[in-house]
Design an enzyme around this catalytic site. Structure first.
Site, mmCIF file in Angstrom:
data_model
loop_
_atom_site.group_PDB
_atom_site.id
_atom_site.type_symbol
_atom_site.label_atom_id
_atom_site.label_comp_id
_atom_site.label_asym_id
_atom_site.label_seq_id
_atom_site.Cartn_x
_atom_site.Cartn_y
_atom_site.Cartn_z
ATOM 1 N N LYS A 79 0.828 -1.198 0.000
ATOM 2 C CA LYS A 79 0.000 0.000 0.000
ATOM 3 C C LYS A 79 0.868 1.256 0.000
ATOM 4 O O LYS A 79 0.564 2.235 -0.682
ATOM 5 C CB LYS A 79 -0.955 0.012 1.202
ATOM 6 C CG LYS A 79 -1.856 1.232 1.172
ATOM 7 C CD LYS A 79 -3.202 1.038 1.801
ATOM 8 C CE LYS A 79 -4.016 2.317 1.638
ATOM 9 N NZ LYS A 79 -5.218 2.335 2.448
ATOM 10 N N GLU A 96 -4.924 10.105 -5.061
ATOM 11 C CA GLU A 96 -5.785 9.236 -5.863
ATOM 12 C C GLU A 96 -6.149 9.835 -7.210
ATOM 13 O O GLU A 96 -7.320 9.945 -7.563
ATOM 14 C CB GLU A 96 -7.059 8.899 -5.072
ATOM 15 C CG GLU A 96 -7.769 7.693 -5.656
ATOM 16 C CD GLU A 96 -8.856 7.143 -4.731
ATOM 17 O OE1 GLU A 96 -8.600 7.030 -3.524
ATOM 18 O OE2 GLU A 96 -9.931 6.818 -5.229
#
Lengths: 346, 346
Positions: free
Chosen positions: A213, A223
């Site tokens: 991650k 994002e």
């Protein structure tokens, strides 16, 4: 064991410590945000590790349905009443609900104060501990209000997982399966037989999930690209959670079902083989995770995708496995095909 | 006229356009956050400049007393109902109350969407337009909840100032005086005789104030050092506003009084001469700004400093002029001296 999280975009970085919670020394006031259950079980452990000038314990109701602005306002009120200032620190001590709200509150309290995350569930250790996503739900959906805000440190302790109900433990495994399917074939094969009751294997799981991650997030904090891949299974999961009022399934359980739905779509699109599809389902079942959910109103389910904050310009972005260990982002899937897949779930 | 704002800390930058609002072309949905008065006077001007796919007008009650979480929640609800997504843009169209709330809402809507600031008061043009401070008040004080979040562009139009009541115009001048006293002696001397009814002199005022603020903010976006200097007069002003329930004074008026209080303190500490002190007062009076306020309970006033978010570790940080055009940050001022100064205001 320590993992460095480096975020290029804003020169911030912090460490994730695995099984290294010995002493935390902080200047100024500290508020621990926790819930009745976690504090009852583990607060003493935390308090005996914590050195600070003055500390406050703020306990909030447990559960996704309390992850909302009203609870945040209550936390804010208590912080102002306790006169925390910009030198103070918040400690999130609980699962994802606690860390999402604590991070959000830290990000807006006097325009941002420090927070430390001490996740006490496997799900929040392998997932929420990295990435800086904070937020709350509202009647329109999950995590629709929030911010990107990084903790100054994260402590993952396997000892806190010993009291975790089996269902919650499995829900955490679901997010680790997600990382494996998207990025690490070897990890998925390992999960086929890993013994997570073994302390070392559990540490290995947490470490690997966090590392994967961290790699994604350090490339794309906000994002705008690759990070979207972490939403594999989530497009479906958010709708399932919303339709069941966040009551029937734990988040990881909904993600488990969501991954099965995404896999079916990937199978239909020729991205995944039947064997690969079956392997993921088998692993999820191995951890007693749900792999199906009967949708009453398929059209309403489809429409609900459009309110998901990842759906830009009314296009639904599906995150799909493209063989195990790799991924595809598709916004060209025909509505008919999606409805067909959804109708197969019973 | 364009001014570039460069923020090193997060690689963000944007432009402030002065009198260049001809066409704004935006992709996706746009929500204009405004109030009844501004929209009544100027919305047509904005709408005729705006090209976008779909637009929504959200009008909120005008006034500092509505700058709170409840109003933000109402805005958020309307945005969700209108299904804005991550490609959408918010436009703040109004004074500081509107831009502070719009920026805050933009920062937490789906973890951050774009916003454009079109300030319609002099105060918000010279001050709030630069810096990325967003926030709302609560019962504990002013701007205690908020975030640092940058607009993608700012448009300052002197034409919107023509309908501004004289009192509000002067309140804006107060913030410009603040910049001059802290950073620019020549600007202060110019303000002694500037004719701000002249379009070019007014543009010069806005440009210089914005430039000075941009310099400060680009060095210190998150207010860890030099940016604190912008709070000259504000430590006092926030308490005055709080004590008068944000009703008796406009923000700039409270800052005007606050600067006079700070100047008196600077005078007592030998940082400012009587002549300099008088010059600032004279300029403030020239614009009909208040320079005094009778404090009923001096001790309560002093205690209120401690809740200000700039007061770290119970130390009150006073931002004071150190001769005109320069500044000092002092956290060592004795309580007795402060009380003495406060008692002189009647």
């Amino acid at each position: 064991m320590q993992i460095d999280i480096n975020l290029k975009q804003n020169e911030q970085s912090y460490k994730i410590f695995i099984n290294e919670l010995d002493t935390i020394t902080l200047k100024g006031k500290v508020a621990i945000i926790t819930n009745p259950k976690v504090s009852g079980l583990h607060l003493n452990t935390l308090l005996s590790a914590l050195n600070c000038d003055e500390r406050f314990i703020i306990s909030v109701a447990d559960g996704e349905e309390y992850k909302n602005l009203a609870t945040c306002q209550s936390i804010l009120e208590q912080l102002f009443t306790s006169k925390l200032d910009r030198t103070s620190t918040l400690i999130a001590f609980g699962g994802g609900v606690i860390s999402d709200m604590t991070g959000f509150v830290a990000s807006i309290y006097e325009r941002g104060i420090k927070f430390i995350n001490i996740p006490t569930t496997l799900l929040s250790q392998v997932d929420a501990s990295v990435g800086g996503k904070t937020g709350v739900n509202n009647k329109f959906g999950k995590n629709l209000i929030g911010s990107f805000y990084q903790p100054s440190a994260v402590y993952c302790e396997t000892k806190f997982l010993k009291t975790l109900p089996e269902r919650e433990f499995s829900a955490g495994v679901a997010e680790a399966v997600k990382m494996a399917v998207m990025f690490d074939k070897d990890m998925l094969f390992w999960l086929e037989s890993a013994d997570l009751s073994d302390e070392n294997e559990l540490k290995r799981l947490i470490k690997r999930a966090v590392e994967l991650k961290a790699q994604v997030v350090s490339k794309d904090e906000k994002e705008r690209g690759i990070r979207a891949v972490l939403n594999y299974g989530h497009t479906f999961a958010h709708v399932i959670e919303n339709f069941t009022n966040y009551k029937q399934f734990l988040h990881g359980e909904a993600v488990s079902i969501g991954m099965c739905m995404a896999n079916k779509l990937a199978l239909n699109l020729g991205l995944l083989s039947q064997n690969e599809c079956d392997l993921v389902t088998k692993i999820l079942k191995r951890f007693s995770l749900p792999v199906s959910y009967k949708i009453d109103d398929i059209d309403a389910f489809y429409d609900a995708f459009l309110l998901d904050k990842k759906s830009e310009n009314s296009k639904i972005k599906f995150i799909l496995p493209n063989q195990i260990g790799s991924h595809a982002i598709r916004d060209d899937v025909k509505k008919e095909m999606v409805l067909e897949i959804l109708s197969e779930f019973k």
